[in-house]
Design an enzyme around this catalytic site. Structure first.
Site, short mmCIF file in Angstrom:
data_model
loop_
_atom_site.label_atom_id
_atom_site.label_comp_id
_atom_site.label_asym_id
_atom_site.label_seq_id
_atom_site.Cartn_x
_atom_site.Cartn_y
_atom_site.Cartn_z
N PRO A 68 1.10 -1.36 -0.31
CG PRO A 68 0.13 -0.86 2.37
CD PRO A 68 0.66 -2.34 1.39
CG HIS A 69 1.39 2.90 -3.42
ND1 HIS A 69 1.82 4.12 -3.67
CD2 HIS A 69 1.62 1.43 -3.64
CE1 HIS A 69 0.92 3.38 -5.42
NE2 HIS A 69 1.71 2.10 -4.89
CB THR A 70 -0.89 7.22 -0.07
OG1 THR A 70 -1.73 8.26 -0.32
CG2 THR A 70 -0.31 7.21 1.37
#
Length: 158
Positions: A68-70
């Site tokens: 997951p990434h942001t």
């Protein structure tokens, strides 16, 4: 960029218990900001960013791994948090397998190319079945951190 510059021992946890993708993303959001006095608003914004990204398509790579990434305006350099779950959870991965290894990446809001380079390197790292087996068999936070950073070749960002 070296993996040890992204990930700290304080943001690495072995044997985490969560029951859903949402709870895993909440936990990762907390870990990403645990050592920054940015406050709960930043943690909430990171959780929302991770959730929005997951709605675009699962970051489950397959074989029990998710990245997951942001992005965030609250940080100046990329950072990561790693958890190994005690029990795998559904993560809508392409191979439909549950996930138990999650490495969340948080990058500064303006880091486009660097973000993609780091993600590509992390995906490559987690394709190593032997590494994933070692991570799954760890017994402590310190061991999990030592195993993942022991694979560091100094070329995490490309």
């Amino acid at each position: 960029m070296q993996l040890t510059r992204l990930l700290s021992a304080e943001r690495t946890r072995c044997g985490v218990t969560v029951t859903s993708k949402k709870r895993a993303l909440e936990r990762l959001s907390e870990q990403l900001m645990a050592d920054i006095p940015a406050g709960s608003d930043a943690t909430r914004n990171i959780f929302e960013g991770l959730t929005v990204r997951e709605r675009l398509g699962s970051t489950g790579l397959g074989h029990g791994v998710a990245l997951p990434h942001t992005r965030s305006p609250d940080i100046e350099s990329p950072r990561a948090a790693l958890i190994r779950l005690s029990t795998p959870i559904s993560f809508d991965a392409a191979d439909r397998q549950p996930v138990d290894l999650l490495l969340a990446l948080l990058v500064p809001e303006h880091s486009n190319d660097e973000h993609l380079r780091i993600l590509a390197r992390l995906a490559e790292l987690f394709r190593d079945e032997r590494l994933c087996d070692q991570l799954r068999n760890c017994n402590s936070d310190a061991e999990l951190y030592a195993i993942i950073t022991g694979k560091d070749d100094g070329n995490t960002a490309g």
